[in-house]
Design an enzyme around this catalytic site. Structure first.
Site, mmCIF file in Angstrom:
data_model
loop_
_atom_site.group_PDB
_atom_site.id
_atom_site.type_symbol
_atom_site.label_atom_id
_atom_site.label_comp_id
_atom_site.label_asym_id
_atom_site.label_seq_id
_atom_site.Cartn_x
_atom_site.Cartn_y
_atom_site.Cartn_z
ATOM 1 N N ARG A 238 2.408 5.423 -9.533
ATOM 2 C CA ARG A 238 2.916 4.299 -9.748
ATOM 3 C C ARG A 238 2.545 3.488 -11.083
ATOM 4 N NH1 ARG A 238 4.351 1.938 -4.191
ATOM 5 N NH2 ARG A 238 5.168 3.982 -3.322
ATOM 6 N N GLU A 240 1.399 0.886 -12.259
ATOM 7 C CA GLU A 240 1.146 -0.430 -11.700
ATOM 8 C C GLU A 240 0.493 -1.112 -13.019
ATOM 9 O OE1 GLU A 240 1.457 -1.629 -8.910
ATOM 10 O OE2 GLU A 240 1.516 -0.102 -7.659
ATOM 11 N N ARG A 246 -6.778 -3.146 -4.835
ATOM 12 C CA ARG A 246 -5.992 -2.278 -3.985
ATOM 13 C C ARG A 246 -4.941 -1.337 -4.481
ATOM 14 N NH1 ARG A 246 -1.992 -5.221 -0.701
ATOM 15 N NH2 ARG A 246 -0.910 -6.493 -1.745
ATOM 16 N N HIS A 247 -4.876 -1.343 -6.052
ATOM 17 C CA HIS A 247 -3.707 -0.770 -6.514
ATOM 18 C C HIS A 247 -4.142 0.501 -7.510
ATOM 19 C CE1 HIS A 247 -1.282 -4.363 -5.418
ATOM 20 N NE2 HIS A 247 -0.468 -3.148 -5.326
ATOM 21 N N SER A 392 4.184 1.118 5.065
ATOM 22 C CA SER A 392 5.433 0.333 4.975
ATOM 23 C C SER A 392 6.410 1.522 5.559
ATOM 24 C CB SER A 392 5.940 -0.365 3.907
ATOM 25 O OG SER A 392 6.407 0.770 2.917
ATOM 26 N N ARG A 440 -6.284 3.595 0.831
ATOM 27 C CA ARG A 440 -6.304 2.221 1.690
ATOM 28 C C ARG A 440 -6.757 2.292 2.977
ATOM 29 N NH1 ARG A 440 -1.413 -1.582 -0.032
ATOM 30 N NH2 ARG A 440 -1.470 -1.486 -2.383
HETATM 31 O O1 4AD Z 1 5.035 0.548 0.417
HETATM 32 P P1 4AD Z 1 5.275 1.468 -0.543
HETATM 33 O O2 4AD Z 1 5.375 1.368 -1.706
HETATM 34 O O3 4AD Z 1 6.406 2.382 0.376
HETATM 35 C C1 4AD Z 1 6.879 3.462 0.260
HETATM 36 O O4 4AD Z 1 6.685 4.205 -0.782
HETATM 37 C C2 4AD Z 1 7.948 4.023 0.966
HETATM 38 N N1 4AD Z 1 8.798 5.132 0.381
HETATM 39 C C3 4AD Z 1 7.368 4.226 2.336
HETATM 40 C C4 4AD Z 1 8.241 4.555 3.380
HETATM 41 O O5 4AD Z 1 8.555 5.740 3.843
HETATM 42 N N2 4AD Z 1 9.115 3.713 3.709
HETATM 43 O O6 4AD Z 1 3.967 2.507 -0.262
HETATM 44 C C5 4AD Z 1 3.680 2.979 0.798
HETATM 45 C C6 4AD Z 1 2.215 2.714 1.216
HETATM 46 C C7 4AD Z 1 1.648 1.314 1.179
HETATM 47 O O7 4AD Z 1 1.825 0.795 2.523
HETATM 48 C C8 4AD Z 1 0.202 1.490 0.580
HETATM 49 O O8 4AD Z 1 -0.693 1.912 1.542
HETATM 50 C C9 4AD Z 1 0.273 2.562 -0.481
HETATM 51 O O9 4AD Z 1 1.244 3.292 0.006
HETATM 52 N N3 4AD Z 1 0.292 2.091 -1.761
HETATM 53 C C10 4AD Z 1 -0.607 2.181 -2.733
HETATM 54 N N4 4AD Z 1 -2.035 2.681 -2.463
HETATM 55 C C11 4AD Z 1 -2.603 2.515 -3.460
HETATM 56 N N5 4AD Z 1 -2.459 2.177 -4.960
HETATM 57 C C12 4AD Z 1 -0.785 1.667 -5.030
HETATM 58 N N6 4AD Z 1 -0.514 1.197 -6.134
HETATM 59 C C13 4AD Z 1 -0.069 1.529 -3.923
HETATM 60 N N7 4AD Z 1 1.102 1.228 -3.539
HETATM 61 C C14 4AD Z 1 1.496 1.653 -2.341
#
Ligand code: 4AD
Length: 466
Positions: A238, A240, A246-247, A392, A440
């Site tokens: 990502r 970011e 937390r990212h 999610s 996380r």
């Molecule tokens: O919420 P996210 O973006 O969901 C998806 O990627 C979907 N494809 C999931 C699905 O199957 N519907 O990312 C999923 C999880 C988040 O809940 C969070 O725990 C973690 O990934 N996450 C991160 N962890 C660390 N750094 C980041 N930048 C994150 N972004 C999301």
């Protein structure tokens, strides 16, 4: 030809026995020309070794050599186990080794950028020392990360990454036992998998491409390929912009995708049993590690129930409203509202782990299935630990024409994901799944407050080394 005894296995049962150990020089304490102590450390365990010219075949030269060893050097030490009259302070093992021989296997630098003892101190220890007039060095986060190889030698860090290993292990064991197949999807992909701007773009032999923001598209295509239930443990990228606690720009995703027979609650049922199994398993398998983490970073054990609480988004919004917090009923919750709701849930239901479902459709990715009874909402959910999101998930749109329509409506270039959308034209079962951020989970289970603590070599907007 002696065998090595692990430092952690040095007990009083071995009294009078000659042993060979390999470990690091934790600290040396010269006493006189004829005597010195060296504490040897291996994987978080420590033992005190005594070298004295009164010992068999020990010269002054050897005492000098041992006393002058550089900290963190690797040594092989041979000696006899003895049990001193008084308890030994500052080591994990309650025996002493009277050295006969010591070989330096690999020498560390005479001065190191981080002292492992300094990195291992809790805030409370540092404060107490300051109160009593001692000055103990505090090692800051950036220094830790710059010299991570030294930093991860502390007992707390040894614990964190062993706990992390168990999170992945339990995830895999549980899903295999439920008939899921482990898959590996490509990380080099043509179009972005989640949409939005947080995507690393690259050149793929002259074609535009990007690093996968999730295995979303390909795990769904695996369901179209008849595996029924799949999971993956793999890197997620990502781009970011924001520098937060937390990212990360690269993290480890635990992803699940499965056929649904009737209702998206089937996916939440898996989340429920998987995570209750995981928390029980961590508490059972990782007692020592959790203690080691807690000694440096004190935390309360996570409160969770044998059956995970489920609230609808509307119920959550109402709870916030009742507490005087106004939020958009068709918008997303910001981190502050999420945390507040976590507190309210804890007060009302006595749990720090819960599922919030039936989110407004507008705040979910294009592939999310709207609710059949009200298209303003969706068959989707987030899962929270201590008021912060770890998962999610959702049911997905499996009707290709509608999927293309949703992608378009969300501003996604349908051409870049045409092979994905086509996959649904060959017959696709109803399905859903979820994604979990490994770092996380560990951060929130141990209430560590910063995701960099649970990533071995974190990648954030300001760091790509070491
Ligand atoms: O919420 P996210 O973006 O969901 C998806 O990627 C979907 N494809 C999931 C699905 O199957 N519907 O990312 C999923 C999880 C988040 O809940 C969070 O725990 C973690 O990934 N996450 C991160 N962890 C660390 N750094 C980041 N930048 C994150 N972004 C999301």
């Amino acid at each position: 030809s002696m065998e090595w005894t692990p430092v952690g296995a040095l007990t009083q049962d071995l009294k009078e026995k000659e042993v060979l150990i390999r470990g690091r020089v934790h600290i040396t304490r010269p006493v006189s020309k004829n005597m010195a102590f060296v504490v040897v450390r291996e994987k978080g365990f420590t033992v005190q070794c005594l070298v004295t010219t009164q010992g068999e075949g020990v010269s002054r030269q050897m005492v000098k050599f041992v006393a002058g060893l550089n900290r963190e050097s690797i040594v092989d030490a041979i000696g006899v186990v003895s049990v001193p009259g008084n308890p030994i302070k500052g080591t994990t093992q309650q025996v002493e080794i009277h050295l006969r021989k010591l070989y330096c296997v690999n020498k560390a630098l005479p001065t190191l950028p981080i002292n492992v003892d300094d990195a291992a101190r809790s805030d409370a220890e540092i404060e107490a020392a300051l109160q009593s007039g001692d000055k103990l060095p505090r090692v800051n986060q950036d220094t830790r990360l710059n010299f991570r190889v030294l930093d991860i030698r502390t007992p707390a860090n040894q614990g964190i990454f062993r706990i992390q290993c168990q999170v992945g292990t339990i995830f895999r064991q549980f899903l295999l036992s439920e008939g899921f197949v482990e898959i590996h999807t490509p990380k080099l992909i043509a179009g972005s998998s989640e949409g939005g701007s947080a995507v690393f773009k690259l050149d793929y032999k002259g074609q535009p491409a990007c690093l996968a923001q999730s295995p979303q598209l390909h795990k769904q295509m695996a369901i179209c390929g008849d595996f029924g239930r799949v999971f993956e443990i793999g890197p997620v990228f990502r781009a970011e912009d924001s520098f937060t606690h937390r990212h990360l720009c690269e993290f480890t995703g635990l992803d699940v995708e499965m056929e649904i027979k009737k209702h998206y609650s089937e996916v939440m049922d898996i989340v429920d049993r998987l995570f209750v199994t995981m928390f029980d398993g961590l508490n059972e398998r990782c007692q020592k590690e959790l203690e080691a983490v807690g000694r440096q970073y004190p935390f309360e054990p996570l409160k969770y129930k044998p059956k995970t609480l489920r609230l609808t988004f509307e119920e959550g919004v109402q709870m916030l409203k009742d507490a005087g917090v106004e939020v958009d009923p068709l918008g997303d919750l910001n981190t502050e509202a999420e945390r507040k709701l976590g507190q309210l849930v804890l007060e009302k239901y006595d749990t720090e782990f819960y599922i919030l479902h039936r989110y407004p459709l507008a705040v979910r990715p294009f592939y999310t299935m709207p609710c059949y009874d009200n298209a303003l909402y969706s068959n989707s959910f987030d899962v929270f630990i201590r008021g912060e999101e770890i998962i999610s998930g959702a049911q997905r749109v499996h009707v290709p024409e509608f999927l293309a329509e949703r992608a378009l409506a969300c501003g996604i270039d349908v051409n870049t994901i045409s092979t994905y959308i086509d996959s649904f034209r060959y017959g696709a079962p109803p399905h859903g799944g979820f994604g979990v951020g490994l770092e996380r989970v560990v951060m929130l289970f141990c209430a560590l407050g910063n995701i960099r603590k649970t990533s071995l070599f974190p990648r954030d907007p300001q760091r790509i080394a070491p």
